[in-house]
Each structure stands twice: as C-alpha cells, then as structure tokens.
Enzyme design. Structure first.
Site, short mmCIF file in Angstrom:
data_model
loop_
_atom_site.label_atom_id
_atom_site.label_comp_id
_atom_site.label_asym_id
_atom_site.label_seq_id
_atom_site.Cartn_x
_atom_site.Cartn_y
_atom_site.Cartn_z
N SER A 159 53.69 26.53 -0.60
CA SER A 159 52.86 26.27 0.59
C SER A 159 51.50 26.95 0.44
CB SER A 159 53.56 26.80 1.85
OG SER A 159 54.80 26.18 2.00
N TRP A 181 57.28 17.60 2.39
CA TRP A 181 57.47 18.89 3.04
C TRP A 181 56.23 19.16 3.91
CZ3 TRP A 181 61.73 21.16 3.92
CH2 TRP A 181 61.72 22.46 4.45
N SER A 226 56.07 24.75 -6.59
CA SER A 226 56.84 25.75 -5.84
C SER A 226 57.96 26.31 -6.71
CB SER A 226 57.45 25.12 -4.60
OG SER A 226 58.46 25.97 -4.06
N HIS A 235 64.38 25.45 -6.46
CA HIS A 235 63.53 24.50 -7.19
C HIS A 235 63.82 24.51 -8.70
CE1 HIS A 235 60.51 23.21 -3.98
NE2 HIS A 235 61.53 23.76 -3.38
N HIS A 254 41.41 37.69 -1.14
CA HIS A 254 40.35 38.27 -0.30
C HIS A 254 38.92 37.79 -0.56
CE1 HIS A 254 43.43 41.53 0.33
NE2 HIS A 254 43.62 41.38 -0.95
N ASN A 257 45.23 36.68 1.34
CA ASN A 257 45.97 37.43 0.34
C ASN A 257 47.31 36.75 0.15
OD1 ASN A 257 47.32 39.05 -1.37
ND2 ASN A 257 47.29 40.89 -0.10
C1 LIG Z 1 56.92 18.73 -1.58
C2 LIG Z 1 56.83 20.17 -1.21
N1 LIG Z 1 55.64 20.71 -0.95
C3 LIG Z 1 55.51 22.00 -0.61
C4 LIG Z 1 56.61 22.84 -0.54
C5 LIG Z 1 56.42 24.27 -0.14
O1 LIG Z 1 56.86 25.18 -1.11
P1 LIG Z 1 57.38 26.63 -0.69
O2 LIG Z 1 58.72 26.49 -0.09
O3 LIG Z 1 57.42 27.38 -1.98
O4 LIG Z 1 56.39 27.17 0.27
C6 LIG Z 1 57.87 22.34 -0.79
C7 LIG Z 1 59.05 23.22 -0.68
O5 LIG Z 1 60.17 22.89 -0.79
C8 LIG Z 1 58.00 20.96 -1.14
O6 LIG Z 1 59.20 20.43 -1.37
#
Ligand SMILES: Cc1ncc(COP(=O)(O)O)c(C=O)c1O
Length: 421
Positions: free
Chosen positions: A85, A116, A211, A216, A243, A272
């Site tokens: 994310s 997601w 990710s 995963h 930062h 950060n």
């Molecule tokens: C398609 C997709 N994007 C973004 C993410 C976000 O990753 P994280 O869980 O590491 O924040 C995920 C997490 O499963 C995902 O499947």
C-alpha cells in the site's frame, strides 16, 4: 551476517520445527488454509542477525535486497517500503509531485473496479480523480473495451492491476496509452514473476508496486517495493519514502548551501514508510527460494485445473491470455451464470469442510460502504465486476508439493457437486 549468528541455527530450527508441529500459525479449523508460512530458519537468522548487530533501521540489507529484487523483477531501480500500500501511495504522490510534473491534482486516472482498495485510495489521497473501469469476469482484469470507452478529455493516466498474478492485455494497454498520451502505472502486488510476451509486469509503465505481505509470493512479514527504470524518478521515490530528506537520494546532485547543515537538508515533501533491516534480510532469503516457489505454484494450479476442467459448465479457473505467463497468486474460481447452486451455499460447505475461502478481494468496489462517502466511486454500470462479486471466490495456493491435498480438495468439491446437481 555475524559469525556467531550461525551458532543459533540449530536451536532456532528446533524452535521452528516445534512451532510447525503444534501448528501455532493456523487455527486447526482449516486443513486447506488460505496461506501457509513460507519462511524457515534462514529468514529468522537474517532478522536475528540485524537485531544482534544493532543494525535494525534501513541499511545495507535493504540496499542488497533492492539490488537483487530489481534483477528478479526485470528492472534497474527498486525502492523498498514498508508495505504494498505504501508503494502504491508513493507512486501516486510521485505522479503529482512538482519535481516531475507528470500529472496535476484533479487529473483523471482510470482504475480497476476489482482490486485491493489501497490502490484506489492512494490515487484519491494524492488528489487525482479516479474513475472505475469494469472488470472482465473471465480473466479478472480491466475490461479493455470499457477502458477505452472511458478515456475522455480529462483522462491523463491508467492505474492497472494484474490481479491474482494474471497479466493484463499489455498490447492493448500500451497501444491505448500511446494513442491517448496517458501515463501508465502498474499494481503488481499480486503478480511477482508474471510476464506478458516475455516482459515482466511492472516494467510497462513508469513504475510498478509489489507487496510482501505474509501470504504473498514472497514475504518480508510486511513490506513492499517500487520498481522503475528512471534514475531521477527513483530518487523522487527515495525522497518520498523518507521525509523528503536529501541524504536518502542515490543519483541527485545536491547543491550545498552556506546556511544549511547538509546532514539535515530537505529537498521535497515525504512520508516515513521505510522498511527495517529485518524485513530486508527476510526478503533476500525469500528471493533464494523464489524460483522453486514459482514453479511449484504453477505445478499445483495445473494439477487442480485438470479436475476443474471436468466441470466447465459449473465453474472455471481465471483464464490467462495466450501471450501471458501468469504467476498464480491463488486459486480464483468463478461459478458460471448457469451453475444451479448458490455461491453462498458452496462457500459455507467448503468452510465447514475445513477449506478456507475468500471473496475475490473487495468484489465490485463500487458496492463497498465506503463509496457512500465518495461520489466518484459510485459507478453504477459495472456488470463484469458485479459478476465477480456474485459468482467469484478464491482459495489458497501454496508453493509446496501438495498433490494429496489437491486430491482431497477435488474430492471435497466433488461431494458437493454430486449432491447439488
Ligand atoms: C492488488 C493489491 N494491491 C495492493 C495491496 C496492498 O499491499 P499490502 O497489504 O502490502 O499493503 C495488495 C495486498 O494484498 C494487493 O493485493
């Protein structure tokens, strides 16, 4: 690695073996869980080594993992962050950053309706106007016709996802980006190792996110990565990661200033979202296992697919384009519209039999309660995403030899099918 860390190998291995034997990770309820631990003593030793040498914050293990990951992902630059994310977030903020001026706040970006959600939130947080594109229920990726029909005068970018490890039709996406002069970014958080015409996903656009969450393709406990092929953009990601701090850049020439202590100089804004050395050490150990994981996942899918093929009228596994190499993230299954039983009944049965299930991520995102807060997410006409919402689900896929488990899974499916048709 510190020399004495190796002395811990045996006791740590004994501890891990004992934890696996009593199954501390998964509730006993599931014999076919969504995810399983994929790490062993090497990863734990790498983390312990960082702790015991007092080098826990971003340092040489992070640099080493980034370097090796870039090679594996087919890129020149890799910047590690603390989650997928965060990788999406930095990519979105890089798009609107005055350093690059790729997009301006308020520009429209086309995003998938099944993904997601943090992929979408990141673009919204960066001030971009998102528009949901329908999803193809055959391959779970953006519906290419809907994508083209939604490109309008305010559209400046496409944010793709290669869901469940399945590469999008990159011939069409790249052609659309050229034709309409659009910036392309790729969410590869579920697709490490996937390729289209031999080219790795994440290298088609200006940047790709990955990710390393526990379940995963490879894990660093929590963690993420951005790849890109542009040195100046990579330095922007390094600034945004920490930062806006000058000392984190790799290529940028930083002018000294008489009135400024160079140790605390800030060139841009930033968050950060740095990883720790524990995460990075984990990642390097996982990368050594990665080729075997990838091959085993493919073997397991192929094995289970041969069972599902006998019920093509009832359900099917996500379809892969002929030019694509899918890096299977899970077992995503769609019931056909003609299927006589209900998804809810089937999932309740599977759960009751010890098979862990999930919807295909957030389903049709436009149906999530959050959309009541944000009018731009209220897209009414998404029939493909609706089909996935109503008929799709997924099961885990493990990077271990699992023939007997997959046979048992097929038998569990078969019992339900026999009593329901
Ligand atoms: C398609 C997709 N994007 C973004 C993410 C976000 O990753 P994280 O869980 O590491 O924040 C995920 C997490 O499963 C995902 O499947």
């Amino acid at each position: 690695m510190l020399e004495y860390t190796n002395k811990l190998r045996e006791p740590l291995q004994a501890l891990i073996d004992e934890a696996s034997r009593i199954n501390t990770y998964k509730p006993q309820k599931y014999w076919y869980p969504l995810s399983m631990a994929t790490y062993d003593v090497e990863e734990v030793l790498a983390a312990v080594d960082s702790l015991c040498s007092f080098r826990t914050t971003m340092w040489e293990k992070t640099a080493e993992f980034e370097c090796r990951f870039a090679e594996v992902a087919g890129s020149t630059e890799a910047i590690m962050v603390n989650s997928g994310s965060s990788a999406d977030l930095l990519i979105a903020f890089a798009l609107v950053n005055p350093h690059k001026k790729l997009l301006a706040p308020g520009d429209e970006i086309l995003v998938p309706s099944v993904t997601w959600p943090t992929q979408i939130w990141s673009a919204m947080m960066a001030g971009l106007k998102v528009r949901l594109v329908d999803t193809d229920p055959q391959n779970l990726n953006m519906d290419m016709n809907d994508l083209e029909s939604k490109i309008g005068s305010r559209t400046r970018a496409i944010s793709l996802v290669h869901l469940m490890g399945n590469p999008c039709d990159m011939d069409r996406v790249v052609a659309l980006c050229r034709k309409y002069d659009l910036v392309l970014i790729e969410d590869c958080c579920e697709s490490l190792g996937a390729k289209f015409r031999g080219k790795a996903v994440g290298t088609f656009g200006i940047a790709g996110s990955f990710s390393f969450f526990f379940s995963h393709h490879i894990t660093t406990m929590e963690g993420g990565m951005i790849i890109c092929g542009d040195q100046s953009l990579s330095d922007l990601f390094r600034l945004l990661r920490a930062h806006g701090w000058a000392r984190n850049t790799k290529y940028m020439h930083v002018e000294s200033q008489d009135d400024m202590d160079p140790r605390y100089m800030f060139l841009n804004l930033g968050f950060n979202v740095r990883p720790t050395e524990l995460n990075a050490g984990f990642g390097s150990a996982q990368l050594r296992r990665w080729p075997a994981f990838l091959a085993q996942r493919l073997q397991n899918v192929t094995y289970f697919q041969s069972y599902l093929n006998s019920h093509r009228d009832l359900m099917y596994l996500m379809q892969v384009l002929p030019d694509a190499e899918c890096s299977w993230f899970a077992l995503p299954i769609m019931l056909t519209p003609e299927c006589p039983f209900k998804k809810a009944d089937f999932l309740a049965y599977l759960e009751g039999q010890g098979v862990e299930t999930r919807p295909i991520v957030a389903g049709n995102l436009a149906r999530q309660p959050v959309c009541q807060l944000y009018p731009e997410l209220q897209e009414a006409n998404l029939p493909g995403a609706d089909a996935i919402h109503e008929l799709g689900f997924y099961l885990g896929l493990h990077p271990f030899e699992a023939k007997s488990n997959l046979d048992r899974l097929a038998e569990t499916f078969e019992q339900f099918v026999r009593q329901s048709i």
